[in-house]
Each structure stands twice: as structure tokens, then as C-alpha cells.
Design a protein around this motif. Structure first.
Motif, short mmCIF file in Angstrom:
data_model
loop_
_atom_site.label_atom_id
_atom_site.label_comp_id
_atom_site.label_asym_id
_atom_site.label_seq_id
_atom_site.Cartn_x
_atom_site.Cartn_y
_atom_site.Cartn_z
N ALA A 170 28.30 -45.33 35.02
CA ALA A 170 27.75 -45.28 33.47
C ALA A 170 26.37 -45.30 33.62
O ALA A 170 25.76 -45.34 34.73
N ASN A 171 25.75 -44.73 32.53
CA ASN A 171 24.21 -44.68 32.55
C ASN A 171 23.43 -45.90 32.91
O ASN A 171 22.39 -46.03 33.57
N GLY A 172 24.14 -47.12 32.47
CA GLY A 172 23.53 -48.47 32.86
C GLY A 172 23.34 -48.73 34.37
O GLY A 172 22.39 -49.17 34.94
N THR A 173 24.63 -48.26 35.21
CA THR A 173 24.55 -48.73 36.53
C THR A 173 23.84 -47.57 37.28
O THR A 173 23.25 -47.81 38.24
N HIS A 174 23.98 -46.43 36.81
CA HIS A 174 23.60 -45.23 37.59
C HIS A 174 22.23 -44.47 37.15
O HIS A 174 21.81 -43.39 37.72
N ALA B 185 24.60 -43.37 25.59
CA ALA B 185 24.93 -43.65 26.94
C ALA B 185 25.90 -42.71 27.41
O ALA B 185 26.27 -41.76 26.52
N TRP B 186 26.76 -42.91 28.49
CA TRP B 186 27.79 -41.90 29.27
C TRP B 186 28.26 -42.44 30.23
O TRP B 186 28.03 -43.59 30.68
N ASN B 187 29.37 -41.80 30.27
CA ASN B 187 30.27 -42.21 31.74
C ASN B 187 30.63 -41.31 32.45
O ASN B 187 30.78 -39.83 31.99
N VAL B 188 30.63 -41.18 33.78
CA VAL B 188 30.94 -40.14 35.02
C VAL B 188 31.95 -40.83 35.88
O VAL B 188 31.53 -41.75 36.42
N LEU B 189 33.13 -40.15 35.92
CA LEU B 189 33.97 -40.47 37.01
C LEU B 189 33.53 -40.23 38.49
O LEU B 189 32.98 -39.27 38.51
N MET B 190 33.41 -41.03 39.08
CA MET B 190 32.88 -40.85 40.53
C MET B 190 33.65 -41.42 41.70
O MET B 190 34.51 -42.24 41.44
N TRP C 114 22.18 -32.90 36.10
CA TRP C 114 22.15 -33.41 34.90
C TRP C 114 21.86 -35.00 35.26
O TRP C 114 21.01 -35.79 34.34
N ILE C 115 22.72 -35.65 35.98
CA ILE C 115 22.75 -37.05 36.22
C ILE C 115 21.01 -37.30 36.66
O ILE C 115 20.55 -38.51 36.27
N GLN C 116 20.64 -36.69 37.63
CA GLN C 116 19.27 -36.71 37.88
C GLN C 116 18.21 -36.84 36.80
O GLN C 116 17.19 -37.48 36.76
N ALA C 117 18.25 -35.82 35.92
CA ALA C 117 17.64 -35.83 34.78
C ALA C 117 17.61 -37.03 33.99
O ALA C 117 16.61 -37.38 33.29
N GLU C 118 18.92 -37.22 33.66
CA GLU C 118 19.20 -38.67 32.96
C GLU C 118 18.33 -39.75 33.34
O GLU C 118 18.14 -40.64 32.62
N ARG C 119 18.50 -39.72 35.00
CA ARG C 119 17.81 -41.09 35.38
C ARG C 119 16.49 -41.02 35.13
O ARG C 119 15.71 -41.99 35.02
N ARG C 120 15.65 -39.68 35.29
CA ARG C 120 14.52 -39.85 34.95
C ARG C 120 13.97 -40.20 33.76
O ARG C 120 13.34 -40.85 33.36
#
Length: 327
Positions: free
Chosen positions: A101-105, A253-258, A307-313
């Protein structure tokens, strides 16, 4: 003597080649047979959170598609760090997945000095499953029926109007409201179920939680606004915060299966292919919309990682601007 040594060496090399071929064949067979036993999907939040709701839907679909049981294991605690760290330490064999999730990752790396895992290095993302908008709601006895009335109430009593917060993303929604001069006072809860119970009992006058979690109590709590870019089928008639005067107020927010880093690419590819089939089903699109999720645009593996890297920023910048503190 030389001939004997040569023959011995040739026999040894032949045995080594046979061993290597057998090993490769065994590995390929094991990966080709995946899954040959139940697969757990770790959810780092309590049951009833939006991530949990969506993951249970996908677990059922994967079970039907792949002929093995996919089951959810809730591992809540420390804002998702406990379950995420457990997933990071799991064997990379394809039998432990995590619904990131965006919260954790994307947020926890900025909120905790040592969350117990490296959000970027310890996981491989498989597929972006959904976007998760939030709802701002009033408890049954709270004397407001619109976002404008809530804003007026909060401004008349700065930091005196409590709001139930069940997640770090919910906290970020609150901090963003404060930046728009809506001085609510956050009260943190362990999860959506506890926060909703407090709101339904009128112990807190306001609730900030996902649309997916809030929609289960429509008619009891009063949704005042959603944080998406447009109105949602799951909450018909509820306007966005931006439509109600909070300019540029969009937070999803979002979810990504990892999977843990190191899962064989063949397994990752099969899991990704099956998830894509599931996400493309009209019934899945409708189910997600009805549950309060927004469908995400499909992305390749490389696009998803970028995309996840950009979201993290982006989330890091929001956390810094809101001056959020570690849990």
C-alpha cells in the motif's frame, strides 16, 4: 596413466553436467507447477481496512483461476510495518505475497527511521490493483450536513472537533485539511473497524477513512466529501472536496500486489498474467467500483516500478509539507 586420468575427468564432467541438467530441470518443474500448495497474501492492516477488503476479493479470484487456495493473513501493527517486514523476510518461493500500500511502501519510509524493511529493495511489484479514495464523514449526531458546515464548525472551535483517523493516509488527509484552514483534532485508532465504531457511537464527531470502508455504514454516518478527482459510484451524490471549495484537494491511496525480492521471474510472470485477466473482467471492474475503489491504468513492470518511485517522492513531499510526525 594419462589416458586413465583423462577418462576419469571426462566421467566427472559428465556427472557434473547431468547434475546441473537435473537441477535446472527440477527448478523449472517446480516453477512450472506453481502453485502446488496454498499461497498466503499478507495484509499489513486489520480486517475491514480497504486493503483487506480488496485483497480478499482478489484471493478468491486467484483461487478459482489457479486451482490452489490463496488466503489472506492479516498482520497489523506499527502502521503496517510489522506485516510488511514479515513479508520481506519470507522465502522468495512464490508462496508468500503481500498487498503493498502507499502507506507501507511510500509513506512509512519517511515516517519511521527504521520501519524494518526497505520498501524499494525488498520487494518486486507485480500489479497495481486499485486506487483508493477517502471520504470525510460526520457521525450521526454531529450537527453538520455538508463539508462547508464542517469547515465552519472546525474554524469556530479550532482543534476542538475530534476526527477519527485509522491509518497514516487518513492522517495525511487530516493534515492536508489543516493546510486549508480546517483545524480538526486527530484521534488515532488501530483500524477502520474501531474508528467506525467510535463514529457510530458518536464518541468522535468526524471520521476520515477510505470510501471502501465508509460505504458499509451509509445511512448511519454522513459522508460529506470524497478526496478523488471525480464523484464515485459507491457514494452517489457526494461531491469531491475540490468541488466544495478546497482547491486542488485530491488525495488517493493505492494497492500494489508484490512479492519478496528473489521470487523466480516465471512465477512473477504467471501471477501478473492471472491478475491482469482478473482485473480486465467486467465483473471485477464493477465490483471494485461498487466497493469504492477506482480502477488504475494498466502498467508494465518497468512502468509500475517507475510509478511507485514517483509516488514515493510525492508522498514524501506531502509528509514534509504537512509536517507529519512518526507514529
Amino acid at each position: 596413466m594419462r589416458l586413465l586420468k583423462r577418462r576419469t575427468m571426462m566421467k566427472a564432467l559428465a556427472c557434473m553436467g547431468l547434475f546441473a541438467a537435473t537441477t535446472v530441470s527440477s527448478n523449472a518443474l517446480a516453477q512450472g507447477d506453481w502453485p502446488s500448495k496454498p499461497v498466503r497474501i499478507i495484509v499489513a492492516y486489520p480486517a475491514g481496512q480497504s486493503t483487506d477488503i480488496a485483497t480478499r476479493y482478489f484471493a478468491e479470484k486467484l483461487t478459482r483461476a489457479l486451482g490452489q487456495s490463496f488466503f489472506v493473513e492479516n498482520r497489523p501493527g506499527a502502521s503496517g510495518n510489522i506485516g510488511t517486514a514479515a513479508a520481506a523476510r519470507s522465502a522468495p518461493d512464490g508462496y508468500t505475497l503481500i498487498m503493498g500500500a502507499n502507506g507501507t511502501h511510500a509513506m512509512n519510509p519517511f515516517l519511521f527511521v527504521n520501519p524494518g524493511f526497505d520498501a524499494e529493495k525488498d520487494f518486486d511489484p507485480i500489479v497495481l490493483t486499485a486506487l483508493i479514495p477517502f471520504a470525510i464523514s460526520a457521525a450521526p449526531n454531529t450537527p453538520v450536513n455538508s463539508l462547508a458546515e464542517l469547515i465552519a464548525l472546525a474554524r469556530s472551535k479550532p482543534d476542538k472537533v475530534d476526527v477519527a483517523i485509522p491509518s497514516v493516509t487518513g492522517q495525511l488527509v487530516l493534515e492536508t485539511l489543516k493546510q486549508h484552514n480546517v483545524p480538526l483534532f486527530g484521534v488515532k485508532f488501530k483500524g477502520s473497524a474501531d474508528a467506525m465504531t467510535a463514529a457510530l457511537g458518536n464518541h468522535v464527531p468526524v471520521l476520515i477513512d477510505t470510501v471502501a470502508a465508509t460505504r458499509t455504514q451509509l445511512g448511519k454516518v454522513k459522508p460529506l466529501a470524497v478526496t478523488s478527482q471525480s464523484q464515485l459510484a459507491a457514494m452517489p451524490g457526494v461531491k469531491t472536496a475540490a468541488e466544495q471549495g478546497l482547491n486542488n484537494f485530491t488525495l488517493t491511496a493505492w494497492n500494489v500486489l508484490m512479492v519478496p525480492k528473489g521470487v523466480p521471474p516465471e512465477i512473477q510472470a504467471r501471477l501478473g498474467a492471472e491478475m491482469k485477466k482478473i482485473l480486465d473482467l467486467p465483473e471485477t471492474q464493477k465490483a471494485l467500483a461498487d466497493l469504492g475503489f477506482e480502477r488504475a491504468q494498466p502498467k508494465s513492470s518497468a512502468e509500475l516500478a517507475t510509478w511507485i518511485q514517483a509516488e514515493r517522492r510525492n508522498f514524501g513531499q506531502l509528509i514534509q509539507a504537512a509536517q507529519m510526525k512518526p507514529e
